[in-house]
Design a protein around this motif. Structure first.
Motif, mmCIF file in Angstrom:
data_model
loop_
_atom_site.group_PDB
_atom_site.id
_atom_site.type_symbol
_atom_site.label_atom_id
_atom_site.label_comp_id
_atom_site.label_asym_id
_atom_site.label_seq_id
_atom_site.Cartn_x
_atom_site.Cartn_y
_atom_site.Cartn_z
ATOM 1 N N ILE A 145 50.198 -10.133 1.806
ATOM 2 C CA ILE A 145 51.661 -10.947 2.361
ATOM 3 C C ILE A 145 52.193 -12.082 2.002
ATOM 4 C CG2 ILE A 145 50.088 -12.820 4.264
ATOM 5 C CD1 ILE A 145 51.246 -11.595 6.765
ATOM 6 N N LEU A 184 58.106 -10.924 11.959
ATOM 7 C CA LEU A 184 58.460 -10.747 11.082
ATOM 8 C C LEU A 184 59.014 -9.727 10.796
ATOM 9 C CD1 LEU A 184 54.689 -10.975 10.531
ATOM 10 C CD2 LEU A 184 56.430 -12.958 9.797
ATOM 11 N N ALA A 405 42.294 -8.933 10.438
ATOM 12 C CA ALA A 405 43.768 -9.150 11.099
ATOM 13 C C ALA A 405 44.006 -10.859 11.115
ATOM 14 C CB ALA A 405 43.923 -8.704 12.750
ATOM 15 N N PHE A 409 48.056 -12.495 9.107
ATOM 16 C CA PHE A 409 48.997 -13.305 10.416
ATOM 17 C C PHE A 409 48.227 -14.375 10.841
ATOM 18 C CE2 PHE A 409 48.433 -8.273 10.932
ATOM 19 C CZ PHE A 409 49.114 -8.019 10.179
ATOM 20 N N THR A 410 47.038 -15.432 10.392
ATOM 21 C CA THR A 410 47.746 -16.723 11.167
ATOM 22 C C THR A 410 47.494 -17.143 9.508
ATOM 23 O OG1 THR A 410 44.509 -17.198 10.268
ATOM 24 C CG2 THR A 410 45.466 -16.544 12.821
ATOM 25 N N TYR A 411 47.818 -16.692 8.002
ATOM 26 C CA TYR A 411 47.979 -17.595 6.942
ATOM 27 C C TYR A 411 46.786 -18.361 6.868
ATOM 28 C CZ TYR A 411 51.488 -17.638 3.541
ATOM 29 O OH TYR A 411 52.134 -17.132 2.406
#
Length: 455
Positions: A145, A184, A405, A409-411
């Protein structure tokens, strides 16, 4: 001599492969050489001083990891902790950067104590196999990502309501938009750099499909040449390959340890230690697993204790040199993806960091369109381990899913691991299978809850 020092034959690799892997790792993480000065300059630090500390600290600690541990893992100032250092500690709390460096130094000592007392090793051994695999996969998605963002192939679309826009103005941009107002999305495929990144992604993947040695590095070099040939990138004015750093501006030994202790920065020290603990643990486990260093029978990692010692010393050493937390870099996986299996990969990367003290303008010529596809491809390679997770067993599968996940998605690697550490013992207890839980998991779950509730 190199074969004996780095056990190349034992790990089924060659000098050429290791050097190419080291160069690949360096290219994918070289952005830290200009990112760290940009971030820490906002905290009042001199850019030249930060550049010197980044290249010198990253180079020396990475070489130490290669020589003393024989792991293909590179270390440098962590991006998330750089941001925490500048925006939260210095700018947000009004603390001087010297005092903040003192807090970083102390957190490194705490880390070293945890390592020398084997507590960190116990943590790694106590984490179940499914979680370890999930960490590897989660890191793969995490770096993918990052690559998608840097390449422009993925974009974050924001559509703010008038109320949210007013809050942005009032807080000078320091607010989190509601979930319904952010998306996104696919990036702009009409942008030249995005198209070049897409070309680089496909071109390099085709080389990999043909099993071309050095595919990742070839992809970077070809894409860089095309970028300048087409005018998408241009040489800066007064460009020169060599640039001798001004060591008179270095911030060596300017940290304020007594100030950090006097101000009682326990919360800050704990935050530095907590994030570094799980970030470095995740990177070490994920990268070492991908490099096939783990013992196939026991699942243990030979030399992990020494790797953690180097990592801990690197934190305090970086503070002495004038840089925020030095940690194991997730981009090390790119070198492993290029075939790196030993410390020779790390030594190569470390030497290149040191060389950059004198040729930093040359390094900064490589565009994001050339490096970001490497992260995407390595992320894809790391997903293969997911087949070893038993998703039919919900008590194993769901905690693993949370790890996988939440990392991208929370970096945050730490967020993903933390969620799994809480969910795993909880599900096992409810399912009546508490005997399957290592006692260290209970301790970790409690620490995670304390961190997120009180700090």
């Amino acid at each position: 001599m190199l074969d004996k020092l780095f056990t190349l034959r034992e790990r089924n690799t060659t000098v050429k492969t290791e050097i190419l892997a080291g160069i690949t790792t360096f290219i994918t993480m070289a952005y830290i050489l200009f990112l760290a000065p940009n971030i820490l300059s906002l905290a009042g630090m001199d850019k030249d001083a930060v550049l010197i500390a980044t290249a010198l600290g990253g180079g020396l600690v990475t070489i130490a990891m290669g020589l003393f541990v024989n792991y293909p893992i590179a270390l440098a100032p962590g991006v998330g902790l750089l941001a925490f250092y500048s925006f939260t500690v210095v700018m947000g709390m009004g603390i001087s950067w010297q005092t903040a460096l003192g807090a970083v130094f102390i957190s490194g000592l705490v880390f070293l104590v945890l390592t020398l007392t084997s507590i960190r090793q116990m943590i790694v051994e106590g984490i179940p196999a499914s979680m370890k695999v999930a960490i590897t996969v989660g890191i793969g998605l995490f770096i993918a990502i990052i690559g998608l963002k840097l390449s422009g192939l993925m974009a974050i679309s924001i559509s703010l309501s008038p109320n949210s826009l007013g809050q942005v103005v009032q807080t000078h941009g320091n607010m989190v938009p509601p979930a319904s107002e952010t998306l996104l999305t696919l990036g702009n495929l009409q942008d030249g750099n995005t198209l070049l990144a897409l070309f680089s992604l496909m071109f390099t993947s085709l080389l990999m499909a043909r099993n071309v040695q050095g595919s990742l590095l070839i992809g970077v070099l070809v894409t860089t040449i095309i970028s300048y040939a087409t005018g998408l990138s241009t040489l800066p004015e007064h460009f020169q390959i060599f640039a001798i750093p001004d060591f008179s501006k270095a911030a060596f030994f300017e940290l304020d340890i007594p100030g950090a202790l006097h101000m009682g920065l326990i919360t800050i020290i704990f935050s530095f230690t907590f994030v570094e603990l799980f970030d470095s643990m995740g990177t070490l486990i994920g990268t070492a697993t991908k490099a096939k260093i783990a013992d196939p029978k026991t699942g243990s990692f030979p030399g992990l204790g020494k790797a953690m010692t180097v990592d801990a010393i690197g934190v305090s050493a970086g503070a002495l040199l004038g840089i925020s937390t030095i940690t194991a870099f997730v981009e090390s996986a790119s070198g492993v993806g290029a075939g790196g299996r030993t410390g020779l990969t790390a030594v190569t990367t470390g030497v290149l960091f040191l060389i950059c003290l004198f040729v930093s303008p040359l390094v900064l010529l490589v565009p994001n369109a050339a490096t970001s596809p490497i992260l995407i491809l390595v992320g894809a390679l790391m997903l293969g381990a997911i087949k070893d997770i038993d998703f039919d067993d919900w008590t194993e599968g769901f905690p693993a899913f949370l790890v996988i996940a939440l990392m991208p998605f929370t970096y945050s690697i730490a967020n993903g691991i933390s969620a799994g550490l809480v969910a795993y013992p909880l599900l096992k207890i409810v399912a009546g299978r508490a005997k399957e839980i290592n006692w260290i998991m209970y301790v970790l779950a409690i620490l995670v809850l304390i961190r997120y509730i009180f700090f």
